[in-house]
Write a protein that holds these residues in place. Structure first.
Motif, PDB file in Angstrom:
ATOM      1  N   ILE A 130       0.089  10.479  -0.456  1.00  0.00           N
ATOM      2  CA  ILE A 130      -1.265  10.502  -0.728  1.00  0.00           C
ATOM      3  C   ILE A 130      -1.931  11.370   0.869  1.00  0.00           C
ATOM      4  O   ILE A 130      -2.319  12.074   0.577  1.00  0.00           O
ATOM      5  CB  ILE A 130      -2.137  10.489  -1.858  1.00  0.00           C
ATOM      6  CG1 ILE A 130      -2.527   8.858  -1.273  1.00  0.00           C
ATOM      7  CG2 ILE A 130      -1.687  10.327  -3.010  1.00  0.00           C
ATOM      8  CD1 ILE A 130      -3.301   8.553  -2.350  1.00  0.00           C
TER       9      ILE A 130
ATOM     10  N   ASN B  15       0.453  -1.312  -0.390  1.00  0.00           N
ATOM     11  CA  ASN B  15       0.230  -0.194  -0.085  1.00  0.00           C
ATOM     12  C   ASN B  15       0.792   1.159  -0.276  1.00  0.00           C
ATOM     13  O   ASN B  15       0.400   2.010  -0.616  1.00  0.00           O
ATOM     14  CB  ASN B  15      -0.781  -0.355   1.434  1.00  0.00           C
ATOM     15  CG  ASN B  15      -2.801  -0.654   0.954  1.00  0.00           C
ATOM     16  OD1 ASN B  15      -2.734  -1.624  -0.054  1.00  0.00           O
ATOM     17  ND2 ASN B  15      -2.731  -0.990   1.976  1.00  0.00           N
TER      18      ASN B  15
ATOM     19  N   PHE C  67       0.901   3.513   9.622  1.00  0.00           N
ATOM     20  CA  PHE C  67       0.299   2.395  10.295  1.00  0.00           C
ATOM     21  C   PHE C  67       1.623   2.158  10.846  1.00  0.00           C
ATOM     22  O   PHE C  67       2.531   1.423  10.874  1.00  0.00           O
ATOM     23  CB  PHE C  67       0.049   1.080   8.394  1.00  0.00           C
ATOM     24  CG  PHE C  67      -0.967   2.226   7.893  1.00  0.00           C
ATOM     25  CD1 PHE C  67      -0.156   3.057   7.190  1.00  0.00           C
ATOM     26  CD2 PHE C  67      -1.936   1.939   7.880  1.00  0.00           C
ATOM     27  CE1 PHE C  67      -1.389   2.740   6.147  1.00  0.00           C
ATOM     28  CE2 PHE C  67      -3.277   2.003   7.619  1.00  0.00           C
ATOM     29  CZ  PHE C  67      -2.687   2.979   6.207  1.00  0.00           C
TER      30      PHE C  67
ATOM     31  N   LEU D   3      -9.806  -4.971   0.068  1.00  0.00           N
ATOM     32  CA  LEU D   3      -9.700  -6.050   1.512  1.00  0.00           C
ATOM     33  C   LEU D   3      -8.190  -5.790   2.110  1.00  0.00           C
ATOM     34  O   LEU D   3      -8.395  -6.571   2.687  1.00  0.00           O
ATOM     35  CB  LEU D   3     -10.258  -7.337   0.983  1.00  0.00           C
ATOM     36  CG  LEU D   3     -11.910  -7.512   0.429  1.00  0.00           C
ATOM     37  CD1 LEU D   3     -11.747  -8.772  -0.496  1.00  0.00           C
ATOM     38  CD2 LEU D   3     -12.782  -7.652   2.131  1.00  0.00           C
ATOM     39  N   GLY D   4      -7.288  -5.642   1.825  1.00  0.00           N
ATOM     40  CA  GLY D   4      -6.134  -5.294   2.057  1.00  0.00           C
ATOM     41  C   GLY D   4      -6.159  -6.002   3.807  1.00  0.00           C
ATOM     42  O   GLY D   4      -5.668  -5.679   4.565  1.00  0.00           O
ATOM     43  N   LEU D   5      -6.249  -3.928   4.114  1.00  0.00           N
ATOM     44  CA  LEU D   5      -6.458  -3.649   5.764  1.00  0.00           C
ATOM     45  C   LEU D   5      -7.525  -4.186   6.242  1.00  0.00           C
ATOM     46  O   LEU D   5      -6.821  -4.361   7.566  1.00  0.00           O
ATOM     47  CB  LEU D   5      -6.586  -1.871   5.511  1.00  0.00           C
ATOM     48  CG  LEU D   5      -5.772  -0.672   5.180  1.00  0.00           C
ATOM     49  CD1 LEU D   5      -6.294   0.044   5.190  1.00  0.00           C
ATOM     50  CD2 LEU D   5      -4.465  -1.659   5.496  1.00  0.00           C
TER      51      LEU D   5
ATOM     52  N   GLY E  63      -7.000  -1.873  -7.069  1.00  0.00           N
ATOM     53  CA  GLY E  63      -7.814  -2.435  -5.604  1.00  0.00           C
ATOM     54  C   GLY E  63      -8.698  -3.076  -5.174  1.00  0.00           C
ATOM     55  O   GLY E  63      -9.403  -2.244  -6.215  1.00  0.00           O
ATOM     56  N   THR E  64      -9.094  -3.517  -4.024  1.00  0.00           N
ATOM     57  CA  THR E  64     -10.556  -4.428  -3.278  1.00  0.00           C
ATOM     58  C   THR E  64     -10.533  -3.748  -2.288  1.00  0.00           C
ATOM     59  O   THR E  64     -11.574  -4.131  -2.447  1.00  0.00           O
ATOM     60  CB  THR E  64      -9.659  -6.046  -3.371  1.00  0.00           C
ATOM     61  OG1 THR E  64      -8.878  -6.243  -2.254  1.00  0.00           O
ATOM     62  CG2 THR E  64      -8.932  -6.451  -4.735  1.00  0.00           C
TER      63      THR E  64
ATOM     64  N   ILE F 165     -10.874   3.242   7.214  1.00  0.00           N
ATOM     65  CA  ILE F 165      -9.792   2.275   6.056  1.00  0.00           C
ATOM     66  C   ILE F 165     -10.000   0.796   6.067  1.00  0.00           C
ATOM     67  O   ILE F 165      -9.390  -0.199   5.296  1.00  0.00           O
ATOM     68  CB  ILE F 165      -8.659   2.902   5.286  1.00  0.00           C
ATOM     69  CG1 ILE F 165      -8.099   3.137   7.120  1.00  0.00           C
ATOM     70  CG2 ILE F 165      -9.498   4.047   4.815  1.00  0.00           C
ATOM     71  CD1 ILE F 165      -6.462   4.036   7.365  1.00  0.00           C
TER      72      ILE F 165
ATOM     73  N   SER G 193       1.455   8.468   5.158  1.00  0.00           N
ATOM     74  CA  SER G 193       0.650   8.076   6.054  1.00  0.00           C
ATOM     75  C   SER G 193       1.397   7.156   7.382  1.00  0.00           C
ATOM     76  O   SER G 193       2.810   6.401   6.406  1.00  0.00           O
ATOM     77  CB  SER G 193      -0.465   6.996   5.703  1.00  0.00           C
ATOM     78  OG  SER G 193      -0.634   7.608   4.535  1.00  0.00           O
TER      79      SER G 193
ATOM     80  N   TYR H  60       0.148   4.065  -2.598  1.00  0.00           N
ATOM     81  CA  TYR H  60      -0.520   5.293  -2.857  1.00  0.00           C
ATOM     82  C   TYR H  60       0.738   6.471  -2.727  1.00  0.00           C
ATOM     83  O   TYR H  60       0.527   7.385  -2.050  1.00  0.00           O
ATOM     84  CB  TYR H  60      -0.937   5.128  -1.292  1.00  0.00           C
ATOM     85  CG  TYR H  60      -2.384   4.169  -1.621  1.00  0.00           C
ATOM     86  CD1 TYR H  60      -3.101   4.907  -2.833  1.00  0.00           C
ATOM     87  CD2 TYR H  60      -2.604   2.797  -1.027  1.00  0.00           C
ATOM     88  CE1 TYR H  60      -4.566   3.945  -2.993  1.00  0.00           C
ATOM     89  CE2 TYR H  60      -3.354   2.064  -1.628  1.00  0.00           C
ATOM     90  CZ  TYR H  60      -4.835   2.677  -2.316  1.00  0.00           C
ATOM     91  OH  TYR H  60      -5.302   1.769  -2.645  1.00  0.00           O
TER      92      TYR H  60
ATOM     93  N   THR I 128      -7.017   8.115  -5.907  1.00  0.00           N
ATOM     94  CA  THR I 128      -7.220   6.969  -4.956  1.00  0.00           C
ATOM     95  C   THR I 128      -7.606   6.063  -6.674  1.00  0.00           C
ATOM     96  O   THR I 128      -7.559   5.223  -6.694  1.00  0.00           O
ATOM     97  CB  THR I 128      -8.016   6.610  -4.274  1.00  0.00           C
ATOM     98  OG1 THR I 128      -8.958   7.301  -4.019  1.00  0.00           O
ATOM     99  CG2 THR I 128      -6.363   6.496  -3.041  1.00  0.00           C
TER     100      THR I 128
ATOM    101  N   ALA J  58     -10.165   4.378   0.283  1.00  0.00           N
ATOM    102  CA  ALA J  58     -10.933   6.299  -0.445  1.00  0.00           C
ATOM    103  C   ALA J  58     -11.076   6.643  -1.673  1.00  0.00           C
ATOM    104  O   ALA J  58     -10.237   6.442  -2.306  1.00  0.00           O
ATOM    105  CB  ALA J  58      -9.841   7.250   0.303  1.00  0.00           C
TER     106      ALA J  58
HETATM  107  P1  ADP Z   1      -6.860  -1.591  -1.382  1.00  0.00           P
HETATM  108  O1  ADP Z   1      -6.895  -2.552  -1.638  1.00  0.00           O
HETATM  109  O2  ADP Z   1      -8.013  -0.457  -2.096  1.00  0.00           O
HETATM  110  O3  ADP Z   1      -5.793  -0.450  -1.394  1.00  0.00           O
HETATM  111  P2  ADP Z   1      -6.967  -1.252   1.915  1.00  0.00           P
HETATM  112  O4  ADP Z   1      -7.731  -2.468   2.561  1.00  0.00           O
HETATM  113  O5  ADP Z   1      -5.418  -2.133   1.823  1.00  0.00           O
HETATM  114  O6  ADP Z   1      -6.974  -1.446  -0.045  1.00  0.00           O
HETATM  115  O7  ADP Z   1      -6.639   0.036   1.824  1.00  0.00           O
HETATM  116  C1  ADP Z   1      -8.080   0.731   1.748  1.00  0.00           C
HETATM  117  C2  ADP Z   1      -7.849   2.320   1.718  1.00  0.00           C
HETATM  118  O8  ADP Z   1      -7.029   2.946   2.089  1.00  0.00           O
HETATM  119  C3  ADP Z   1      -7.323   2.838   0.471  1.00  0.00           C
HETATM  120  O9  ADP Z   1      -8.422   2.150  -0.849  1.00  0.00           O
HETATM  121  C4  ADP Z   1      -6.639   3.490  -0.136  1.00  0.00           C
HETATM  122  O10 ADP Z   1      -7.815   4.346   0.019  1.00  0.00           O
HETATM  123  C5  ADP Z   1      -6.677   3.601   1.822  1.00  0.00           C
HETATM  124  N1  ADP Z   1      -5.249   3.472   2.550  1.00  0.00           N
HETATM  125  C6  ADP Z   1      -4.469   2.383   2.477  1.00  0.00           C
HETATM  126  N2  ADP Z   1      -3.324   2.399   2.434  1.00  0.00           N
HETATM  127  C7  ADP Z   1      -3.038   3.632   2.180  1.00  0.00           C
HETATM  128  C8  ADP Z   1      -1.603   4.744   2.096  1.00  0.00           C
HETATM  129  N3  ADP Z   1      -0.186   4.047   2.662  1.00  0.00           N
HETATM  130  N4  ADP Z   1      -1.452   6.158   1.748  1.00  0.00           N
HETATM  131  C9  ADP Z   1      -2.565   6.442   1.343  1.00  0.00           C
HETATM  132  N5  ADP Z   1      -4.212   5.869   1.891  1.00  0.00           N
HETATM  133  C10 ADP Z   1      -3.911   4.138   2.229  1.00  0.00           C
END
Ligand code: ADP
Length: 405
Positions: free
Chosen positions: A316, A285, A374, A346-348, A343-344, A326, A372, A289, A338, A333
């Protein structure tokens, strides 16, 4: 009997209580949720019949005046022992903070029986605490059916999608097919959509695996700095290809920075595959991003009895509105930055699910346009505990190998 007639009959029954206090007591006596009221020290002042029954207690005399923690013993949802630092019920009771629907496994009496429950704590007047807990066996079973359906459907749909993707690749390959330029544009879009669908099914399969019990965390003692570094470092090439600087370790490398930050060892008791999924998702991610020219920093440090991992980017960022969502399934978002990134959503969710299964917590700090960070916080073990558990692992391996001979 109609509802109206039943209500009438209840009103006219000679023993039906009429004043507010007796009606409240009737409700507490009849509901299926367990209710316990304690004082600030946790001594039980009231317990209702549902709570007695769930705790397998014969009478209120076995409860009133006792410490709630002696009777209301819980384990983690996955049946894992719950150290006090991770036990949100203890924390809420100690601090007087509210707790809402915390899922755990109730240890019934002294038996081996476990009951899945959702617990809430409501701080009440005069420093009393109201604990409510309900049996969630049915809810979990229904959730399980849903999960099984999603996982079977994803599994079945993955094969035809892979085949569509394969044929589209063939159609787009000049060595295997001849197409005109207009058709190429359409097929490229179809190919991208088929690939996206393939990712979606794979992600769905991955998130359902833990929910439906097909995988369980396999805890092993590990040194976390080395493990996280090894996983994160495997993305160096991808980061460089995206035009990003990558650095592992404390961000402040100035001579004034405390030296112990650089080569600290931090021990944990974790599932290595879960760690791989968590760190990979967060670093992927960060790469996705962060626009070209940015940087990614990964670090692990010990923080009391916790290990704290951070994955930081200069990308971003995430707005205050989005940041609270998220970690939900399918949440992405939606903004001009974005929208172009695949993306799906589902990752987070998968990251949160895996972190929590190991007794940890994950959260993000960011501002829109500000990059960001995490954070993943996991229970930490001492080096003595690490050695002890390593010996146990080695012994278990020796027994296994001995058994095979
Ligand atoms: P995706 O497959 O959309 O990346 P995630 O569940 O991994 O799905 O992330 C959910 C949302 O969180 C993303 O669509 C993005 O909007 C936001 N996001 C995740 N990681 C970041 C990051 N490092 N910087 C900015 N936005 C992020």
């Amino acid at each position: 009997m109609t509802l109206f007639k039943r209500a009438k009959a209840a009103q006219s029954a000679p023993s039906a209580p009429t004043n507010q206090a007796s009606l409240a007591e009737l409700a507490l006596f009849t509901i299926h949720d367990g209710v316990i009221i304690t004082d600030a020290a946790g001594t039980i002042r009231y317990i209702n019949p549902a709570a007695l029954s769930m705790l397998d207690l014969k009478s209120i005399n076995n409860a009133i005046g006792f410490d709630y923690a002696i009777l209301l013993k819980i384990e983690a949802k996955e049946g894992r022992e719950l150290p006090d630092a991770e036990n949100l019920l203890y924390q809420a009771m100690r601090t007087g903070q509210p707790l809402d629907g915390y899922q755990a496994s109730l240890i019934v009496g002294n038996s081996a029986k476990r009951l899945p429950i959702a617990i809430s704590v409501i701080p009440a007047a005069a420093n009393n605490r109201i604990i409510t807990f309900r049996n969630i066996t049915r809810e979990l079973a229904e959730e399980g059916e849903q999960t099984e359906f999603i996982s079977t459907a994803s599994h079945e749909m993955r094969t035809p999608v892979a085949s569509i993707e394969g044929y589209l690749s063939l159609a787009l390959n000049p060595q295997t097919a001849t197409i005109d330029e207009r058709a190429r544009g359409y097929l490229e879009s179809a190919h991208a959509a088929a690939k996206h669908l393939g990712h979606l099914f794979q992600d769905l399969l991955d998130v359902t695996k833990l929910d439906d019990g097909r995988i369980r965390p396999q805890f092993v003692p590990v040194e976390l700095v080395g493990l996280v570094k090894q996983i994160a470092d495997s993305f160096i090439v991808a980061a460089n290809q995206a035009g990003l600087k990558y650095q592992f370790g404390a961000r402040d490398n100035s001579p004034a920075a405390p030296a112990h930050h650089l080569d600290q060892v931090v021990y944990g008791f974790v599932d290595v595959n879960f760690m791989r999924e968590i760190i990979s998702n967060l670093v992927e991610n960060a790469i996705k991003y962060t626009p070209e020219g940015g940087a990614i920093y990964v670090n692990v440090r010990g923080d009391g009895d916790r290990a704290l991992i951070n994955v930081t980017d200069t990308g971003i960022g995430i707005s205050a509105d989005d940041i609270s969502h998220i970690f939900q399934k399918f949440y992405r978002a939606d903004n001009s930055d974005t929208r172009t990134v695949g993306g799906t959503g589902l990752g987070l969710y998968l990251v949160k699910q895996r972190v929590e299964a190991m007794g940890g917590r994950v959260w993000a700090e960011s501002g829109f346009g500000e990059g960001s960070t995490f954070f993943v916080s996991l229970p930490r073990i001492t080096s003595a505990e690490y050695e002890k558990r390593m010996i146990a692992v080695r012994n278990a391996n020796m027994v296994k190998q001995g058994g095979l001979q």
